[in-house]
Design a protein around this motif. Structure first.
Motif, PDB file in Angstrom:
ATOM      1  N   UNK A 132       0.820  -1.212   0.000  1.00  0.00           N
ATOM      2  CA  UNK A 132       0.000   0.000   0.000  1.00  0.00           C
ATOM      3  C   UNK A 132       0.856   1.264   0.000  1.00  0.00           C
ATOM      4  N   UNK A 133       1.951   1.243   0.729  1.00  0.00           N
ATOM      5  CA  UNK A 133       2.832   2.422   0.777  1.00  0.00           C
ATOM      6  C   UNK A 133       3.396   2.747  -0.597  1.00  0.00           C
ATOM      7  N   UNK A 134       3.774   1.712  -1.331  1.00  0.00           N
ATOM      8  CA  UNK A 134       4.317   1.908  -2.681  1.00  0.00           C
ATOM      9  C   UNK A 134       3.227   2.450  -3.611  1.00  0.00           C
ATOM     10  N   UNK A 135       2.005   1.902  -3.485  1.00  0.00           N
ATOM     11  CA  UNK A 135       0.892   2.355  -4.315  1.00  0.00           C
ATOM     12  C   UNK A 135       0.564   3.818  -4.060  1.00  0.00           C
ATOM     13  N   UNK A 136       0.617   4.231  -2.794  1.00  0.00           N
ATOM     14  CA  UNK A 136       0.326   5.624  -2.450  1.00  0.00           C
ATOM     15  C   UNK A 136       1.312   6.574  -3.132  1.00  0.00           C
ATOM     16  N   UNK A 137       2.585   6.237  -3.087  1.00  0.00           N
ATOM     17  CA  UNK A 137       3.618   7.091  -3.676  1.00  0.00           C
ATOM     18  C   UNK A 137       3.473   7.157  -5.193  1.00  0.00           C
ATOM     19  N   UNK A 138       3.313   5.990  -5.827  1.00  0.00           N
ATOM     20  CA  UNK A 138       3.164   5.959  -7.283  1.00  0.00           C
ATOM     21  C   UNK A 138       1.890   6.688  -7.710  1.00  0.00           C
ATOM     22  N   UNK A 139       0.816   6.504  -6.931  1.00  0.00           N
ATOM     23  CA  UNK A 139      -0.448   7.165  -7.239  1.00  0.00           C
ATOM     24  C   UNK A 139      -0.314   8.675  -7.232  1.00  0.00           C
ATOM     25  N   UNK A 140       0.366   9.205  -6.209  1.00  0.00           N
ATOM     26  CA  UNK A 140       0.584  10.652  -6.127  1.00  0.00           C
ATOM     27  C   UNK A 140       1.320  11.175  -7.356  1.00  0.00           C
ATOM     28  N   UNK A 141       2.382  10.479  -7.762  1.00  0.00           N
ATOM     29  CA  UNK A 141       3.183  10.918  -8.908  1.00  0.00           C
ATOM     30  C   UNK A 141       2.363  10.925 -10.196  1.00  0.00           C
ATOM     31  N   UNK A 142       1.600   9.851 -10.431  1.00  0.00           N
ATOM     32  CA  UNK A 142       0.798   9.733 -11.650  1.00  0.00           C
ATOM     33  C   UNK A 142      -0.262  10.831 -11.718  1.00  0.00           C
ATOM     34  N   UNK A 143      -0.950  11.055 -10.590  1.00  0.00           N
ATOM     35  CA  UNK A 143      -2.040  12.043 -10.580  1.00  0.00           C
ATOM     36  C   UNK A 143      -1.502  13.457 -10.723  1.00  0.00           C
ATOM     37  N   UNK A 144      -0.360  13.742 -10.092  1.00  0.00           N
ATOM     38  CA  UNK A 144       0.246  15.076 -10.217  1.00  0.00           C
ATOM     39  C   UNK A 144       0.623  15.389 -11.655  1.00  0.00           C
ATOM     40  N   UNK A 145       1.153  14.400 -12.363  1.00  0.00           N
ATOM     41  CA  UNK A 145       1.491  14.594 -13.783  1.00  0.00           C
ATOM     42  C   UNK A 145       0.230  14.880 -14.587  1.00  0.00           C
ATOM     43  N   UNK A 146      -0.845  14.118 -14.314  1.00  0.00           N
ATOM     44  CA  UNK A 146      -2.110  14.318 -15.022  1.00  0.00           C
ATOM     45  C   UNK A 146      -2.695  15.703 -14.735  1.00  0.00           C
ATOM     46  N   UNK A 147      -2.614  16.159 -13.484  1.00  0.00           N
ATOM     47  CA  UNK A 147      -3.122  17.482 -13.110  1.00  0.00           C
ATOM     48  C   UNK A 147      -2.353  18.582 -13.834  1.00  0.00           C
ATOM     49  N   UNK A 148      -1.031  18.435 -13.878  1.00  0.00           N
ATOM     50  CA  UNK A 148      -0.177  19.428 -14.548  1.00  0.00           C
ATOM     51  C   UNK A 148      -0.558  19.542 -16.030  1.00  0.00           C
ATOM     52  N   UNK A 149      -0.753  18.414 -16.692  1.00  0.00           N
ATOM     53  CA  UNK A 149      -1.109  18.425 -18.118  1.00  0.00           C
ATOM     54  C   UNK A 149      -2.507  18.987 -18.343  1.00  0.00           C
ATOM     55  N   UNK A 166      -3.511   7.644 -18.358  1.00  0.00           N
ATOM     56  CA  UNK A 166      -2.879   7.275 -17.092  1.00  0.00           C
ATOM     57  C   UNK A 166      -3.696   6.248 -16.298  1.00  0.00           C
ATOM     58  N   UNK A 167      -4.761   5.722 -16.911  1.00  0.00           N
ATOM     59  CA  UNK A 167      -5.592   4.687 -16.273  1.00  0.00           C
ATOM     60  C   UNK A 167      -6.008   5.116 -14.859  1.00  0.00           C
ATOM     61  N   UNK A 168      -6.522   6.350 -14.767  1.00  0.00           N
ATOM     62  CA  UNK A 168      -6.808   6.919 -13.445  1.00  0.00           C
ATOM     63  C   UNK A 168      -7.916   6.184 -12.694  1.00  0.00           C
ATOM     64  N   UNK A 169      -8.865   5.574 -13.432  1.00  0.00           N
ATOM     65  CA  UNK A 169      -9.902   4.822 -12.720  1.00  0.00           C
ATOM     66  C   UNK A 169      -9.305   3.595 -12.034  1.00  0.00           C
ATOM     67  N   UNK A 170      -8.377   2.915 -12.721  1.00  0.00           N
ATOM     68  CA  UNK A 170      -7.686   1.771 -12.103  1.00  0.00           C
ATOM     69  C   UNK A 170      -6.827   2.244 -10.938  1.00  0.00           C
ATOM     70  N   UNK A 171      -6.123   3.357 -11.139  1.00  0.00           N
ATOM     71  CA  UNK A 171      -5.303   3.939 -10.067  1.00  0.00           C
ATOM     72  C   UNK A 171      -6.170   4.253  -8.855  1.00  0.00           C
ATOM     73  N   UNK A 172      -7.371   4.784  -9.112  1.00  0.00           N
ATOM     74  CA  UNK A 172      -8.294   5.123  -8.022  1.00  0.00           C
ATOM     75  C   UNK A 172      -8.620   3.904  -7.175  1.00  0.00           C
ATOM     76  N   UNK A 173      -9.001   2.803  -7.808  1.00  0.00           N
ATOM     77  CA  UNK A 173      -9.402   1.622  -7.042  1.00  0.00           C
ATOM     78  C   UNK A 173      -8.228   1.031  -6.268  1.00  0.00           C
ATOM     79  N   UNK A 174      -7.028   1.120  -6.831  1.00  0.00           N
ATOM     80  CA  UNK A 174      -5.838   0.664  -6.099  1.00  0.00           C
ATOM     81  C   UNK A 174      -5.574   1.564  -4.892  1.00  0.00           C
ATOM     82  N   UNK A 175      -5.778   2.875  -5.092  1.00  0.00           N
ATOM     83  CA  UNK A 175      -5.555   3.823  -3.994  1.00  0.00           C
ATOM     84  C   UNK A 175      -6.609   3.675  -2.890  1.00  0.00           C
ATOM     85  N   UNK A 176      -7.824   3.337  -3.276  1.00  0.00           N
ATOM     86  CA  UNK A 176      -8.857   3.092  -2.261  1.00  0.00           C
ATOM     87  C   UNK A 176      -8.440   1.949  -1.347  1.00  0.00           C
TER      88      UNK A 176
END
Length: 424
Positions: free
Chosen positions: A114-131, A159-169
């Motif tokens: 879960x800790x790894x998923x949280x970190x990767x999730x933050x990075x992916x979403x931040x890139x998507x927000x910037x774009x 960025x498969x954000x829906x999949x990222x969301x369920x992993x982050x949940x």
């Protein structure tokens, strides 16, 4: 005269289901929010019963006949009574959630992942927000609304954000329950920010609902003062963004557009005599089997598949929002038999409510809640997705349970061997 009688009967059925929902909330307090039966009835109310109350306002844009309005009200009134009874009689609450948080040891490895998923999730979403912010800055005029929405959808797919969301949940669930620190919700807050920037609300709604359920169960309160302002701000922000971008006034159709459009396919089906028109064995097999679990782009390459919602959107000549709902889908595919098949899922939910109890199963119940909303507004394939996840979940933990039962037996045998050796 007959028209007025039907309208009166519908209004009574509407009042019955509304009062039943409020009564269940009053009686069962915060525990009601982990009842799948409750959520199904609530989403049914939002997407079917509530819009039908405004059917004449909706009809100003469609000009359905009086016979269609009558038949629609009769059908929805029957469902209102069925779901009122269903909610009152079978909404089972999980009293074990009154106890302190208790997760078994077999979940320990999840905390590390879960800790790894949280970190990767933050990075992916931040890139998507910037774009997305870059796309917003480059879009001007009335067309900006459509450009921003399209950019948001493209980035979500990229960025498969829906999949990222369920992993982050999943990750935030276990990390938060272990440490009780809101810092583990940061990636989820970032997803809400992305959705708001994209003038969307579905994913943001999932996040808010998830956080609310978890908070309410831990704090043992409905916490209306927390959820109502959050949802209000989210909806108003999106609605005013849409209204200003499209240069239209904020009316009933804008405010409740998602509910109205989801409901409208039902009177459309009656007006155009489409009962049983959509019977397609290939699609039905795909919806009710593994096909529903295959992502759309892959599915289109494997089978000539067209969802009911997509098919109706093409027939009507409108966007996918005006596509389907669970009652319409069953009537469209199976004709009058659809009245019976539409009640199968509610019966299954009674079984799930009885068997998905305690903290260990809370997360999968929350995932069920999200998918139930999509089932109500889209159809059976959305329910089958979570149904297969449910089967895999229990198939996996069946072996974990067996393992946990073997360990105490081995310990007892070791004690017996030591006792025998000592007495020699």
């Amino acid at each position: 005269m007959f028209f007025e009688i039907v309208k009166l009967l519908y209004n009574l059925s509407f009042l019955i289901i509304l009062l039943t929902i409020l009564l269940e909330v009053y009686k069962k307090k915060y525990l009601i929010i982990v009842s799948l039966v409750f959520w199904f009835s609530f989403f049914y109310f939002c997407y079917i019963a509530f819009p039908c109350f405004f059917i004449e306002d909706i009809n100003l844009r469609w000009n359905f006949s009086d016979a269609t309005l009558n038949n629609t009200r009769i059908i929805v009134a029957i469902y209102n009574i069925i779901f009122s009874f269903y909610l009152y009689k079978f909404s089972i609450i999980d009293k074990s959630l009154k106890n302190e948080v208790c997760l078994t040891q077999r979940y320990d490895i999840v905390y590390q992942v879960a800790k790894i998923l949280e970190l990767l999730g933050c990075l992916i979403i931040l890139v998507a927000i910037f774009k997305l912010m870059n796309a917003r800055n480059n879009a001007t005029g009335i067309r900006a609304y459509f450009i921003i929405r399209e950019a948001g959808k493209d980035l979500e797919a990229m960025y498969h954000l829906r999949l990222v969301l369920y992993l982050l949940l999943s990750s935030s669930f276990y990390l938060y329950l272990k440490r009780i620190k809101v810092i583990f919700f940061i990636p989820l807050i970032l997803i809400i920010l992305f959705e708001t920037l994209a003038v969307e609300r579905t994913t943001a709604f999932i996040v808010l609902l998830y956080m609310y359920i978890l908070y309410a169960v831990l704090k043992r309160t409905l916490a209306l003062k927390l959820i109502i302002p959050l949802v209000f701000l989210l909806l108003i922000g999106v609605l005013f963004s849409r209204a200003s971008a499209l240069n239209v006034k904020l009316d009933l159709n804008i405010i409740f557009g998602e509910f109205f459009e989801t409901f409208t396919t039902l009177p459309y089906l009656i007006e155009h005599k489409l009962l049983g028109f959509g019977f397609n064995i290939e699609r039905i097999l795909s919806d009710y089997t593994y096909g529903s679990f295959i992502p759309g782009t892959i599915k289109e390459n494997l089978v000539t598949y067209l969802s009911v919602g997509g098919e109706m959107a093409k027939i009507i000549g409108r966007g996918y929002g005006l596509g389907s709902n669970f009652i319409f889908e069953q009537l469209f595919e199976f004709g009058p038999i659809g009245f019976l098949t539409s009640l199968i899922v509610p019966l299954l939910l009674i079984f799930f409510d009885r068997n998905l109890k305690c903290w260990n199963n809370l997360l999968i119940k929350i995932l069920f809640v999200f998918q139930l909303r999509l089932y109500v507004r889209e159809g059976i394939s959305q329910f089958m997705i979570i149904f297969y996840i449910f089967i895999m979940y229990f198939a996996f933990f069946y072996f974990m349970h067996k393992k946990s039962h073997i360990i105490p037996i081995i310990k007892k045998q070791n004690k017996l061997i030591k006792f025998l050796k000592f007495n020699e």
